[in-house]
Design an enzyme around this catalytic site. Sequence first.
Site, PDB file in Angstrom:
ATOM      1  N   ASN A 146       0.802  -1.235   0.000  1.00  0.00           N
ATOM      2  CA  ASN A 146       0.000   0.000   0.000  1.00  0.00           C
ATOM      3  C   ASN A 146       0.832   1.281   0.000  1.00  0.00           C
ATOM      4  O   ASN A 146       0.427   2.279  -0.571  1.00  0.00           O
ATOM      5  CB  ASN A 146      -1.019  -0.005   1.136  1.00  0.00           C
ATOM      6  CG  ASN A 146      -0.379  -0.052   2.493  1.00  0.00           C
ATOM      7  OD1 ASN A 146       0.753  -0.515   2.663  1.00  0.00           O
ATOM      8  ND2 ASN A 146      -1.088   0.432   3.495  1.00  0.00           N
ATOM      9  N   GLU A 242       4.503  -4.470  11.859  1.00  0.00           N
ATOM     10  CA  GLU A 242       3.612  -3.324  11.635  1.00  0.00           C
ATOM     11  C   GLU A 242       2.375  -3.876  10.935  1.00  0.00           C
ATOM     12  O   GLU A 242       2.428  -4.201   9.753  1.00  0.00           O
ATOM     13  CB  GLU A 242       4.314  -2.261  10.765  1.00  0.00           C
ATOM     14  CG  GLU A 242       5.573  -1.683  11.370  1.00  0.00           C
ATOM     15  CD  GLU A 242       5.321  -0.827  12.591  1.00  0.00           C
ATOM     16  OE1 GLU A 242       4.152  -0.454  12.840  1.00  0.00           O
ATOM     17  OE2 GLU A 242       6.286  -0.538  13.316  1.00  0.00           O
ATOM     18  N   CYS A 276      -2.994   1.598   6.619  1.00  0.00           N
ATOM     19  CA  CYS A 276      -3.163   0.915   7.907  1.00  0.00           C
ATOM     20  C   CYS A 276      -3.800   1.861   8.917  1.00  0.00           C
ATOM     21  O   CYS A 276      -4.471   1.428   9.835  1.00  0.00           O
ATOM     22  CB  CYS A 276      -1.815   0.427   8.412  1.00  0.00           C
ATOM     23  SG  CYS A 276      -0.556   1.709   8.315  1.00  0.00           S
TER      24      CYS A 276
HETATM   25  P1  NAD Z   1       0.275  -9.425   3.567  1.00  0.00           P
HETATM   26  O1  NAD Z   1       0.429  -9.850   4.967  1.00  0.00           O
HETATM   27  O2  NAD Z   1      -0.558 -10.242   2.664  1.00  0.00           O
HETATM   28  O3  NAD Z   1       1.711  -9.300   2.835  1.00  0.00           O
HETATM   29  C1  NAD Z   1       2.728  -8.447   3.333  1.00  0.00           C
HETATM   30  C2  NAD Z   1       4.064  -8.943   2.820  1.00  0.00           C
HETATM   31  O4  NAD Z   1       4.354 -10.217   3.402  1.00  0.00           O
HETATM   32  C3  NAD Z   1       4.152  -9.140   1.316  1.00  0.00           C
HETATM   33  O5  NAD Z   1       5.422  -8.699   0.863  1.00  0.00           O
HETATM   34  C4  NAD Z   1       4.021 -10.662   1.157  1.00  0.00           C
HETATM   35  O6  NAD Z   1       4.622 -11.166  -0.013  1.00  0.00           O
HETATM   36  C5  NAD Z   1       4.756 -11.141   2.390  1.00  0.00           C
HETATM   37  N1  NAD Z   1       4.399 -12.482   2.863  1.00  0.00           N
HETATM   38  C6  NAD Z   1       3.230 -13.160   2.711  1.00  0.00           C
HETATM   39  N2  NAD Z   1       3.294 -14.368   3.335  1.00  0.00           N
HETATM   40  C7  NAD Z   1       4.513 -14.452   3.894  1.00  0.00           C
HETATM   41  C8  NAD Z   1       5.179 -15.438   4.681  1.00  0.00           C
HETATM   42  N3  NAD Z   1       4.576 -16.577   5.045  1.00  0.00           N
HETATM   43  N4  NAD Z   1       6.434 -15.183   5.112  1.00  0.00           N
HETATM   44  C9  NAD Z   1       7.052 -14.024   4.787  1.00  0.00           C
HETATM   45  N5  NAD Z   1       6.484 -13.051   4.030  1.00  0.00           N
HETATM   46  C10 NAD Z   1       5.222 -13.261   3.601  1.00  0.00           C
HETATM   47  O7  NAD Z   1      -0.263  -7.927   3.637  1.00  0.00           O
HETATM   48  P2  NAD Z   1      -0.679  -6.964   2.452  1.00  0.00           P
HETATM   49  O8  NAD Z   1      -2.001  -7.397   1.915  1.00  0.00           O
HETATM   50  O9  NAD Z   1       0.461  -6.819   1.519  1.00  0.00           O
HETATM   51  O10 NAD Z   1      -0.827  -5.579   3.229  1.00  0.00           O
HETATM   52  C11 NAD Z   1      -2.006  -5.139   3.830  1.00  0.00           C
HETATM   53  C12 NAD Z   1      -1.872  -5.141   5.336  1.00  0.00           C
HETATM   54  O11 NAD Z   1      -0.713  -4.385   5.727  1.00  0.00           O
HETATM   55  C13 NAD Z   1      -3.040  -4.463   6.020  1.00  0.00           C
HETATM   56  O12 NAD Z   1      -3.470  -5.255   7.096  1.00  0.00           O
HETATM   57  C14 NAD Z   1      -2.435  -3.148   6.520  1.00  0.00           C
HETATM   58  O13 NAD Z   1      -3.099  -2.602   7.631  1.00  0.00           O
HETATM   59  C15 NAD Z   1      -1.045  -3.557   6.834  1.00  0.00           C
HETATM   60  N6  NAD Z   1      -0.145  -2.400   6.895  1.00  0.00           N
HETATM   61  C16 NAD Z   1       0.321  -1.997   8.111  1.00  0.00           C
HETATM   62  C17 NAD Z   1       1.136  -0.875   8.208  1.00  0.00           C
HETATM   63  C18 NAD Z   1       1.644  -0.410   9.544  1.00  0.00           C
HETATM   64  O14 NAD Z   1       2.519   0.440   9.567  1.00  0.00           O
HETATM   65  N7  NAD Z   1       1.130  -0.915  10.651  1.00  0.00           N
HETATM   66  C19 NAD Z   1       1.494  -0.165   7.055  1.00  0.00           C
HETATM   67  C20 NAD Z   1       1.011  -0.615   5.826  1.00  0.00           C
HETATM   68  C21 NAD Z   1       0.186  -1.735   5.749  1.00  0.00           C
END
Ligand code: NAD
Length: 524
Positions: A146, A242, A276
């Site tokens: 995002n 995060e 987020c």
């Molecule tokens: P996601 O958890 O699907 O993926 C995040 C990342 O993790 C991607 O790069 C993905 O390829 C990787 N990933 C997936 N499975 C994995 C595994 N088993 N081991 C290691 N890496 C793995 O999340 P998303 O859909 O990309 O992002 C959306 C989420 O991110 C929302 O919940 C949002 O709130 C959160 N977010 C949080 C913050 C914060 O600062 N708290 C900031 C931005 C987004």
Amino acid sequence: MSAVLPVQTDEIVSYNPATGAEVGRVTQTSDEEVTAAVERGRVAFQSWKQTSFRERTACIMRAREVLLADKETIVRLISDESGKPVAEAFSMEIAPVLDLMQYFARNTEKLLKPHKIGIGIYGLMGRASKIVYHPLGVVGIIPAWNYPFSIPLGEAVMALMAGNTVVIKPSELTPMIGLKIGEIFEKAGLPENCVQIVSGGGATGAALVEATPDKIMFTGSVATGKKIAAAAAKNLTSVVLELGGKDPMIVFADANLELAAGAAVWGAFCNAGQSCSSVERLYVQEGAAEELTRKIIEKTRQLQQDTGDKETTSIGAMSSERQIQIVEDHVEDFRAAGAKIETGGRRNPALEGLFYEPTVITGAHNDMRAMQEETFGPTLPISTFTTEEEAIRLANDSEFGLTASVWTRDRAKGKRVAEKIEAGSVCINEVLYTHGIGQTPWGGFKNSGRGRTHGREGLMELVQPQHIHTNKLALMPDAWWMPYSATAVETFRKMTTTFASGSIIKTTMLLPQLAKRVRELLKR
Ligand code: NAD
């Protein structure tokens, strides 16, 4: 068209979610290559950790110049690959990360300066304690899609300034932006293997965790965060998580309703609601509800939704089909539970890509599923409250606790309420944007995360503190050394009420006993 990316081959195809057009192709990194990248990062660390802060600052400031010179191309790429409007690519990605870069380039040395710690009575005994900070080694960065540019780049800059090297595994939805980050550091002349990019989906992220970097900085969903924490625990790899949010905005009747309405619209709909820290629940005090809702609906209807490349676009496409389906599901849940869709509530019929209309919902209640689960889309459900206590209770009734906001003209009330909200950042008369202030810590309470990024607290996640303790008067044995004796036990007994009290006056009463004990030790 589909922006759900197949990762079945060794190639990732990246699509523009607004048009379905291909943005580029990236070769997927094999698990062996991921392990090799971490190993190369460890070798590079041995030299990088020896560099002075001045050298690191020069590298980051050069990278900053590369980014500035290339910003128009980078903004287009961010907009093409993520669907966000160019306006937001500038305001929410490029500008904040440029500020973060100059801040940590100029201030990391000061923030990590070795410092003395007061040690009370031990100090009077000629002892001194100092803390110095050491880098960790290789930091693995696994971001979401995002904010695909500013989040991994900002974390990389902080890790590098602290003396670490970095391996980034960008989201499979934004692989080209990930490569762009690597290119910026390469053009800036950073030593080889200090920043490496590995490409792929979840399996590649898992391979990065398995390769045992010295820290994982993860941004993403709660479900993936749990998987990463479990995998990292096997090797005692420490992790910053995060995660998601369901951020509440509380508007009291005495607030500036015009401003609060504008903030709610931006807070809920910027980045098509895929932040987020998006406003995902609005609680307005009875009495102000009608006026605030009317203003919000009016402002929402004025927004232009279109492809991100147009400068007048306020709301772009969502990033993936999977994400838009979650939004549809939640809006249906609101409808079925009796809430009212005031505007929006559907895919935009005038546009072909993954566009969901900005949606204002009234009559929402916390017992509705869509008021508990993260939506991560352009929806703004509105609920009402009567008392301050009720507002706090409703805001805290969530598994998440990332950010929150309180709107009132009464500053004392604003502070009082803010401190009772269970969230990592709470704004008073502001909303959402503090991730953009690199000087301040960012992270969540409850299921919104563990650890912090940004600020001094975030930098502390990227170093290990070392305590150096010196006895400047090393002339005689310590009273607590061996061998023990009846005199020793009597001394220790008296220590509990004198020395351990922290009082200098009481401790002086111990001096005769201490002298006796030290004489005893010297005789042996
Ligand atoms: P996601 O958890 O699907 O993926 C995040 C990342 O993790 C991607 O790069 C993905 O390829 C990787 N990933 C997936 N499975 C994995 C595994 N088993 N081991 C290691 N890496 C793995 O999340 P998303 O859909 O990309 O992002 C959306 C989420 O991110 C929302 O919940 C949002 O709130 C959160 N977010 C949080 C913050 C914060 O600062 N708290 C900031 C931005 C987004």
